[in-house]
Design an enzyme around this catalytic site. Structure first.
Site, PDB file in Angstrom:
ATOM      1  N   LEU A  50       0.851  -1.185   0.000  1.00 22.86           N
ATOM      2  CA  LEU A  50       0.000   0.000   0.000  1.00 22.86           C
ATOM      3  C   LEU A  50       0.890   1.240   0.000  1.00 22.86           C
ATOM      4  CD1 LEU A  50      -2.763  -1.011   2.582  1.00 22.86           C
ATOM      5  CD2 LEU A  50      -2.935  -0.986   0.089  1.00 22.86           C
ATOM      6  N   SER A  51       0.282   2.384  -0.298  1.00 18.13           N
ATOM      7  CA  SER A  51       1.092   3.607  -0.328  1.00 18.13           C
ATOM      8  C   SER A  51       1.727   3.860   1.033  1.00 18.13           C
ATOM      9  CB  SER A  51       0.258   4.804  -0.774  1.00 18.13           C
ATOM     10  OG  SER A  51      -0.862   4.976   0.073  1.00 18.13           O
ATOM     11  N   GLU A  52       1.006   3.528   2.132  1.00 15.23           N
ATOM     12  CA  GLU A  52       1.585   3.626   3.465  1.00 15.23           C
ATOM     13  C   GLU A  52       1.067   2.510   4.369  1.00 15.23           C
ATOM     14  OE1 GLU A  52       2.196   7.712   1.880  1.00 15.23           O
ATOM     15  OE2 GLU A  52       0.302   6.674   2.284  1.00 15.23           O
ATOM     16  N   THR A  53       1.933   2.071   5.257  1.00 17.35           N
ATOM     17  CA  THR A  53       1.603   1.155   6.350  1.00 17.35           C
ATOM     18  C   THR A  53       2.119   1.805   7.626  1.00 17.35           C
ATOM     19  OG1 THR A  53       1.787  -0.793   4.927  1.00 17.35           O
ATOM     20  CG2 THR A  53       1.991  -1.161   7.295  1.00 17.35           C
ATOM     21  N   HIS A  86      -3.176  10.929   5.067  1.00 13.58           N
ATOM     22  CA  HIS A  86      -4.214   9.909   5.231  1.00 13.58           C
ATOM     23  C   HIS A  86      -3.789   8.819   6.214  1.00 13.58           C
ATOM     24  CE1 HIS A  86      -2.442   6.910   2.378  1.00 13.58           C
ATOM     25  NE2 HIS A  86      -3.331   6.077   2.890  1.00 13.58           N
TER      26      HIS A  86
END
Length: 316
Positions: A50-53, A86
């Site tokens: 994902l774009s961020e974890t 986000h």
């Protein structure tokens, strides 16, 4: 990878800037990251892709003394980030859903590498206080960014390079249709090494722009989720259309840090007044709504709805 045997840890995937699951920007949240090291966190973030974890930890002693409720570390598949928008809202959603109790009734305080970030709750969902934002010198290869986007200088009304944790090359373009019609060379943007955000203002007399209407009608037809959506974050029309192109060679669905940095700039330059709503994600099949407000102290708040999509445990 593991210094000790993996154990079950509470885990959630939260969709951010939407009240409809799978229409915003997801973030994976590991809610008990105690005893995980940096390499383990990075390896898991690479695996989720994902774009961020994010990884939730107790606050440091210094952070707790200043009111922090928890600490978060934020990873892309490639590297750790000091702050991201986000993931901040998604992590807060997950922390509250797992029974987190803030020290203050009216706000949650997140500790991250950027510092302490205040988060509030309202009818528009969660909102974070945009971190200190500063302007950087414009890149010397700005003409190459225009080329990668497929735009001319005449289509650019204003430009600034901003730092609120991430660095964003922000461009105000001449119309929402221009923003929505862009077919950028994402590989070239990746090679140039700058995150790029493009935005345009809707005029009060505007109907939904032709390209925006086409994107959204196609999305509603294909999913059945777009039509007749209501809710606090959808109570008004958008005043800003925005898109984000990252240094990973992808378009980001809905971007809190970009919206925060852009809001600080657009308001200060007189292009836009808060409160307003921004729309992002139509061109990648999402429907993100970002609320921007400014308090009496001129602090910009970036907010939106959040919704749980995956809940359980992960072995780490």
């Amino acid at each position: 990878m593991f210094a000790t045997a993996p154990r079950a840890r509470p885990f959630m995937t939260v969709d951010v800037f939407t009240a409809i699951p799978y229409k915003g920007n997801p973030v994976a949240v590991v809610l008990d990251a105690s005893d995980l090291d940096t390499a383990q966190m990075q390896a898991f973030a690479r695996w989720t892709n994902l774009s961020e974890t994010t990884f939730v930890l107790p606050p440091t002693d210094a952070g707790r003394a200043q009111g922090a409720d928890y600490r978060v570390r934020i990873f892309t598949p490639a590297a750790e980030m000091p702050f991201a928008g986000h993931p901040t809202l998604g992590t807060c959603h997950a922390w509250l859903a797992q029974g987190g109790q803030p020290q203050q009734a009216d706000r949650i305080v997140q500790e991250c590498a950027k510092g302490l970030i205040d988060i509030t709750r309202s009818v528009d969902g969660l909102a974070f206080a945009n971190p200190d934002t500063r302007a950087l010198p414009l890149p010397g290869n700005l003409h190459l960014i225009y080329e990668a986007l497929g735009i001319t200088t005449e289509q650019v009304l204003d430009a600034v390079y901003l730092d609120n944790g991430p660095h964003w090359m922000c461009l105000l373009l001449d119309s929402p249709d221009t923003v929505l019609s862009l077919e950028p060379d994402l590989a070239q943007i990746q090679a140039l090494g700058h995150k790029v955000g493009v935005a345009a203002l809707y005029q009060e007399s505007d109907a939904t722009p032709l390209i925006g209407r086409a994107c959204r009608e196609a999305e509603a037809f294909s999913t059945g989720l777009r039509a007749n959506v209501s809710g606090p974050a959808r109570s008004g029309s958008a005043q800003l259309e925005i898109r984000a192109f990252s240094t990973t060679g992808t378009e980001d669905p809905v971007t809190g840090s970009l919206n925060g940095a852009a809001a600080q700039w657009l308001i200060a330059q007189g292009h836009l007044q808060a409160p307003y709503m921004a729309n992002q994600g139509a061109c990648v099949g999402r429907d993100g709504w970002v609320s921007i407000r400014q308090d009496a102290q001129q602090q910009v708040w970036v907010g939106g709805q959040t919704v749980s999509c995956v809940q359980g445990s992960v072995l780490l």
